[in-house]
Design a protein around this motif. Structure first.
Motif, PDB file in Angstrom:
ATOM      1  N   ALA A   1     -27.520  -5.198  -6.244  1.00 29.00           N
ATOM      2  CA  ALA A   1     -28.056  -5.716  -7.504  1.00 29.00           C
ATOM      3  C   ALA A   1     -28.752  -4.617  -8.306  1.00 29.00           C
ATOM      4  O   ALA A   1     -28.614  -4.546  -9.534  1.00 29.00           O
ATOM      5  CB  ALA A   1     -29.012  -6.873  -7.230  1.00 29.00           C
ATOM      6  N   MET A   2     -29.477  -3.741  -7.619  1.00 27.06           N
ATOM      7  CA  MET A   2     -30.149  -2.642  -8.319  1.00 27.06           C
ATOM      8  C   MET A   2     -29.146  -1.643  -8.880  1.00 27.06           C
ATOM      9  O   MET A   2     -29.339  -1.090  -9.963  1.00 27.06           O
ATOM     10  CB  MET A   2     -31.133  -1.921  -7.399  1.00 27.06           C
ATOM     11  N   LEU A   3     -28.052  -1.432  -8.166  1.00 26.10           N
ATOM     12  CA  LEU A   3     -27.002  -0.550  -8.685  1.00 26.10           C
ATOM     13  C   LEU A   3     -26.373  -1.142  -9.943  1.00 26.10           C
ATOM     14  O   LEU A   3     -26.077  -0.415 -10.897  1.00 26.10           O
ATOM     15  CB  LEU A   3     -25.946  -0.291  -7.613  1.00 26.10           C
ATOM     16  N   LEU A   4     -26.202  -2.459  -9.966  1.00 28.21           N
ATOM     17  CA  LEU A   4     -25.688  -3.110 -11.181  1.00 28.21           C
ATOM     18  C   LEU A   4     -26.643  -2.893 -12.345  1.00 28.21           C
ATOM     19  O   LEU A   4     -26.206  -2.602 -13.459  1.00 28.21           O
ATOM     20  CB  LEU A   4     -25.506  -4.607 -10.962  1.00 28.21           C
ATOM     21  N   LYS A   5     -27.925  -3.041 -12.092  1.00 25.49           N
ATOM     22  CA  LYS A   5     -28.926  -2.863 -13.147  1.00 25.49           C
ATOM     23  C   LYS A   5     -28.894  -1.450 -13.716  1.00 25.49           C
ATOM     24  O   LYS A   5     -29.268  -1.232 -14.860  1.00 25.49           O
ATOM     25  CB  LYS A   5     -30.329  -3.168 -12.617  1.00 25.49           C
ATOM     26  N   GLN A   6     -28.449  -0.496 -12.902  1.00 25.74           N
ATOM     27  CA  GLN A   6     -28.390   0.906 -13.333  1.00 25.74           C
ATOM     28  C   GLN A   6     -27.001   1.289 -13.856  1.00 25.74           C
ATOM     29  O   GLN A   6     -26.706   2.465 -14.018  1.00 25.74           O
ATOM     30  CB  GLN A   6     -28.767   1.825 -12.176  1.00 25.74           C
ATOM     31  N   GLN A   7     -26.158   0.295 -14.089  1.00 26.71           N
ATOM     32  CA  GLN A   7     -24.816   0.525 -14.625  1.00 26.71           C
ATOM     33  C   GLN A   7     -23.948   1.365 -13.684  1.00 26.71           C
ATOM     34  O   GLN A   7     -23.235   2.276 -14.116  1.00 26.71           O
ATOM     35  CB  GLN A   7     -24.898   1.202 -16.009  1.00 26.71           C
ATOM     36  N   LYS A   8     -24.010   1.062 -12.395  1.00 25.39           N
ATOM     37  CA  LYS A   8     -23.179   1.719 -11.382  1.00 25.39           C
ATOM     38  C   LYS A   8     -22.310   0.655 -10.708  1.00 25.39           C
ATOM     39  O   LYS A   8     -22.505   0.317  -9.539  1.00 25.39           O
ATOM     40  CB  LYS A   8     -24.059   2.425 -10.352  1.00 25.39           C
ATOM     41  N   PRO A   9     -21.342   0.107 -11.437  1.00 23.29           N
ATOM     42  CA  PRO A   9     -20.610  -1.051 -10.939  1.00 23.29           C
ATOM     43  C   PRO A   9     -19.743  -0.788  -9.716  1.00 23.29           C
ATOM     44  O   PRO A   9     -19.601  -1.671  -8.872  1.00 23.29           O
ATOM     45  CB  PRO A   9     -19.759  -1.473 -12.131  1.00 23.29           C
TER      46      PRO A   9
END
Length: 124
Positions: free
Chosen positions: A58-66
């Motif tokens: 989820a944190m990776l998604l928030k950082q635009q690292k899909p």
């Protein structure tokens, strides 16, 4: 010690506070630290480990690292489905995160097809 369950649980709590403050990079670092400790101490299939996998994703998604995020979220989805079942709120939360990211890439028609395909694998 650094891999004691209480220590790791507190790291998860602090990571959650960082995430609430929208400090996603530091939250990811803390969640990753907890994930490594939980995997070492409790194993890869423990509920605490699974929660940490979801949180890092989820944190990776928030950082635009899909790309990296979806790998972890798919792992969390598989583990949660096996641990809790397909209709448990935690399983559905991970499915929602995946759907949210997929919706960025595709139209709603394709999104519905993708989610149907993903969820149909769970024999609901």
């Amino acid at each position: 010690g650094t891999t004691h369950i209480e220590t790791l649980s507190n790291v998860m709590l602090i990571a959650g506070l960082r995430a609430e403050q929208r400090d996603y990079r530091n939250a990811e670092t803390l969640y990753s630290r907890a994930l490594g400790g939980f995997e070492l101490t409790l194993g890869p299939h423990n509920s605490s480990t699974i929660e940490a996998v979801h949180c890092v994703g989820a944190m990776l998604l928030k950082q635009q690292k899909p790309g990296a995020a979806l790998l972890l979220l798919n792992r969390a989805l598989e583990e949660r489905r096996g641990y809790y079942g397909p209709s448990h709120p935690d399983t559905l939360a991970t499915l929602f995160c995946i759907g949210k990211q997929v919706s960025v890439w595709y139209t709603i028609d394709i999104l519905c097809c993708v989610l149907t395909l993903i969820y149909s694998n769970y024999n609901c």
